[in-house]
Scaffold this active site. Sequence first.
Site, PDB file in Angstrom:
ATOM      1  N   LYS A 171       1.202  -1.440  -0.222  1.00 47.39           N
ATOM      2  CA  LYS A 171       0.402  -0.544   0.467  1.00 47.39           C
ATOM      3  C   LYS A 171       0.756   0.954  -0.208  1.00 47.39           C
ATOM      4  O   LYS A 171       1.512   1.581   0.980  1.00 47.39           O
ATOM      5  CB  LYS A 171      -1.381  -0.087   1.505  1.00 47.39           C
ATOM      6  CG  LYS A 171      -2.188   1.440   1.504  1.00 47.39           C
ATOM      7  CD  LYS A 171      -1.780   2.048   2.541  1.00 47.39           C
ATOM      8  CE  LYS A 171      -2.583   3.499   2.742  1.00 47.39           C
ATOM      9  NZ  LYS A 171      -1.984   3.590   1.302  1.00 47.39           N
ATOM     10  N   GLU A 246       9.836   2.466  10.464  1.00 47.09           N
ATOM     11  CA  GLU A 246      10.534   3.447  10.234  1.00 47.09           C
ATOM     12  C   GLU A 246       9.818   4.902  10.376  1.00 47.09           C
ATOM     13  O   GLU A 246       8.997   5.417   9.642  1.00 47.09           O
ATOM     14  CB  GLU A 246      11.685   3.654   8.811  1.00 47.09           C
ATOM     15  CG  GLU A 246      12.485   2.354   8.449  1.00 47.09           C
ATOM     16  CD  GLU A 246      14.004   2.712   9.609  1.00 47.09           C
ATOM     17  OE1 GLU A 246      13.996   3.036  10.688  1.00 47.09           O
ATOM     18  OE2 GLU A 246      14.526   1.088  10.257  1.00 47.09           O
ATOM     19  N   CYS A 280      13.553  11.833   5.952  1.00 48.57           N
ATOM     20  CA  CYS A 280      13.189  12.001   7.000  1.00 48.57           C
ATOM     21  C   CYS A 280      15.092  11.533   7.789  1.00 48.57           C
ATOM     22  O   CYS A 280      15.191  11.853   9.151  1.00 48.57           O
ATOM     23  CB  CYS A 280      13.440  10.574   7.872  1.00 48.57           C
ATOM     24  SG  CYS A 280      14.105   8.917   6.320  1.00 48.57           S
ATOM     25  N   GLU A 379       9.112  16.953  14.296  1.00 48.32           N
ATOM     26  CA  GLU A 379      10.094  16.569  13.254  1.00 48.32           C
ATOM     27  C   GLU A 379       8.578  17.749  12.576  1.00 48.32           C
ATOM     28  O   GLU A 379       7.480  17.967  12.135  1.00 48.32           O
ATOM     29  CB  GLU A 379       9.726  15.454  12.648  1.00 48.32           C
ATOM     30  CG  GLU A 379       9.882  15.541  11.033  1.00 48.32           C
ATOM     31  CD  GLU A 379       9.943  14.226  10.549  1.00 48.32           C
ATOM     32  OE1 GLU A 379       8.568  13.766  11.277  1.00 48.32           O
ATOM     33  OE2 GLU A 379      10.502  13.302  10.336  1.00 48.32           O
TER      34      GLU A 379
HETATM   35  P1  NAD Z   1       1.934   8.836   7.228  1.00 49.81           P
HETATM   36  O1  NAD Z   1       2.135   8.093   8.434  1.00 49.81           O
HETATM   37  O2  NAD Z   1       1.064   9.978   7.670  1.00 49.81           O
HETATM   38  O3  NAD Z   1       2.176   7.581   6.081  1.00 49.81           O
HETATM   39  C1  NAD Z   1       2.533   6.235   5.720  1.00 49.81           C
HETATM   40  C2  NAD Z   1       2.672   5.232   5.348  1.00 49.81           C
HETATM   41  O4  NAD Z   1       1.014   5.441   6.411  1.00 49.81           O
HETATM   42  C3  NAD Z   1       0.823   6.192   4.306  1.00 49.81           C
HETATM   43  O5  NAD Z   1       0.867   5.322   3.374  1.00 49.81           O
HETATM   44  C4  NAD Z   1      -0.925   6.124   4.876  1.00 49.81           C
HETATM   45  O6  NAD Z   1      -1.351   5.928   3.438  1.00 49.81           O
HETATM   46  C5  NAD Z   1      -0.279   5.020   5.418  1.00 49.81           C
HETATM   47  N1  NAD Z   1      -1.268   5.764   6.961  1.00 49.81           N
HETATM   48  C6  NAD Z   1      -1.814   6.275   7.166  1.00 49.81           C
HETATM   49  N2  NAD Z   1      -2.977   6.131   8.159  1.00 49.81           N
HETATM   50  C7  NAD Z   1      -2.523   4.819   8.197  1.00 49.81           C
HETATM   51  C8  NAD Z   1      -3.798   3.279   9.092  1.00 49.81           C
HETATM   52  N3  NAD Z   1      -3.872   4.069  10.134  1.00 49.81           N
HETATM   53  N4  NAD Z   1      -3.290   2.130   9.000  1.00 49.81           N
HETATM   54  C9  NAD Z   1      -2.457   1.995   8.620  1.00 49.81           C
HETATM   55  N5  NAD Z   1      -1.576   2.677   6.747  1.00 49.81           N
HETATM   56  C10 NAD Z   1      -2.161   4.007   7.571  1.00 49.81           C
HETATM   57  O7  NAD Z   1       3.750   9.609   7.227  1.00 49.81           O
HETATM   58  P2  NAD Z   1       3.882  10.089   5.866  1.00 49.81           P
HETATM   59  O8  NAD Z   1       3.437  11.640   6.044  1.00 49.81           O
HETATM   60  O9  NAD Z   1       3.159   9.897   4.205  1.00 49.81           O
HETATM   61  O10 NAD Z   1       4.971   9.978   6.147  1.00 49.81           O
HETATM   62  C11 NAD Z   1       6.095  10.907   6.751  1.00 49.81           C
HETATM   63  C12 NAD Z   1       6.839  10.591   7.701  1.00 49.81           C
HETATM   64  O11 NAD Z   1       7.415   9.386   6.547  1.00 49.81           O
HETATM   65  C13 NAD Z   1       7.664  11.355   8.098  1.00 49.81           C
HETATM   66  O12 NAD Z   1       7.341  11.473   9.905  1.00 49.81           O
HETATM   67  C14 NAD Z   1       9.292  10.946   7.492  1.00 49.81           C
HETATM   68  O13 NAD Z   1      10.262  10.876   8.860  1.00 49.81           O
HETATM   69  C15 NAD Z   1       9.033   9.482   7.974  1.00 49.81           C
HETATM   70  N6  NAD Z   1       9.494   9.438   6.659  1.00 49.81           N
HETATM   71  C16 NAD Z   1      10.641   7.831   7.571  1.00 49.81           C
HETATM   72  C17 NAD Z   1      12.032   7.550   7.435  1.00 49.81           C
HETATM   73  C18 NAD Z   1      12.824   6.308   7.601  1.00 49.81           C
HETATM   74  O14 NAD Z   1      13.572   5.476   6.792  1.00 49.81           O
HETATM   75  N7  NAD Z   1      12.642   6.761   9.515  1.00 49.81           N
HETATM   76  C19 NAD Z   1      11.463   7.525   5.933  1.00 49.81           C
HETATM   77  C20 NAD Z   1      10.963   8.572   4.811  1.00 49.81           C
HETATM   78  C21 NAD Z   1      10.013   8.722   5.430  1.00 49.81           C
END
Ligand code: NAD
Length: 477
Positions: A171, A246, A280, A379
């Site tokens: 997903k 992550e 990130c 963040e």
């Molecule tokens: P997000 O948590 O909003 O979404 C991530 C994924 O989770 C998306 O596919 C989203 O649709 C899904 N999601 C949302 N609600 C959900 C639920 N209830 N159940 C299951 N899945 C659900 O994050 P984002 O805004 O897409 O990404 C930004 C974040 O990602 C930042 O905090 C960034 O630091 C982090 N990030 C971390 C790394 C790492 O390796 N540490 C790498 C890239 C991004």
Amino acid sequence: MTIYQNLIAGEWTGADAVENINPSDTKEVVGLYASGSAADTKNAIAAAKAAFPAWSRSGIWERHVILKKAGDEIMARKDELGALLAREEGKTLPEAIGETIRASQIFEFFAGEALRLAGEVVPSVRPNIGVEITREPLGVIGIITPWNFPIAIPAWKIAPALCYGNTVVFKPAELVPGCSWAIVDILNRAGLPKGVLNLVMGKGSVVGQTMLDSPDLAGITFTGSVGTGKRVAVSSIEHNRKIQLEMGGKNPMVILDDADLNVAVEAAANSAFFSTGQRCTASSRLIVTEGIHDRFVAAMTERLKSLNVDHALKTGTHIGPVVDERQLKTDIDYIEIGRQEGAKLAFGGELISRDTPGFYLQPTLFTEATNQMRISREEIFGPVASVIRVRDYDEALAVANDTPFGLSSGIATTSLKHATHFKRNAEAGMVMVNLPTAGVDFHVPFGGRKGSSYGSREQGKYAAEFFTVVKTAYTLA
Ligand code: NAD
């Protein structure tokens, strides 16, 4: 307009679709992509479960060939896929092509790993008994990815999952379905049996939540925000499921008096502002010792003046737009919070208008920040960074480590003593000396500590920890 559909049990399906909008030009629709339902997600999980017994016993050469073919096609189409990435996410074209090349390299690496699967044969402590330790595939893996690396993060989760014999329900983030669709299409045409890799695009609250609620996922590998990561963790305990999370970062970049100023400014500018600060591993806390502070701020401000913010596909653009309106609002809100907290706005902070309507924001630098301010603790995930002035190395290290996160930590110094001490004492999964906090290799482990990560490392041979389960077998001779 064609609808790019979901792939469930080897069939392209789905009539409900949402528009994928270009953040550099909000008038441009990149494509229409399916938005899956809870029923689609359950069907995908059932398909992956049905496909698991055969795929988990498939030959390593078959896996090698499929992963290699996928890597080769991604590389051959790097310019086209890079342009798609730049259009849907807003990274500059060179950054987007670089990320596409990275995705190809990851498939190449795991194509090789498929041929290197091995176990151990060890003597028993008891006579006439042999002991074998092997790794077996985990089962059906749920893959949930964020929007900021639309092709590299899906690649670094899908490639090892398939390499080690797992089946997948994938997903991607709602904002960037295009690159995910493209790599699933490539893998499907490369010869994956039906049901081994299922793609369900759609909302987190629908598709993602249905995955979390399923007892049939043996593991979920997730990259995204801390809040969603915690939901993945809580649901997974109930289902006795393995997880790899992550999450966020608030990565420090320490600049010491003895640093080479050019090296420090380049590392800091790259860490904080390239890819629009939406990494990130981005550094948003520049921790600078007194002796170099004013020279660093002056040089950094000059460097920021030289960076062009514009359409991601335009030649000469250094920083693309923010990914969408919601993230832009978050960035602007934090800039206001920084002002109210008493940090000094040294550069940027304003929206920019360009030829096309997009989410353009100046790179923004605060000075006179403290590590207790919200802009230093939370963040932001945009092109916003703060300079925190410190006395000396000891204070710099203490401030660098004083954060709930621990993904990447950088230092600019010419002192071997300080570099060595920092590498050992930085509370982070990755440490960078005279390099940006972002920018990593694909064949070595990736991941963090504290609130940034949970579970075993991604990438390189360390990926096997998550995607396999160890078996110990005893045989009477
Ligand atoms: P997000 O948590 O909003 O979404 C991530 C994924 O989770 C998306 O596919 C989203 O649709 C899904 N999601 C949302 N609600 C959900 C639920 N209830 N159940 C299951 N899945 C659900 O994050 P984002 O805004 O897409 O990404 C930004 C974040 O990602 C930042 O905090 C960034 O630091 C982090 N990030 C971390 C790394 C790492 O390796 N540490 C790498 C890239 C991004």
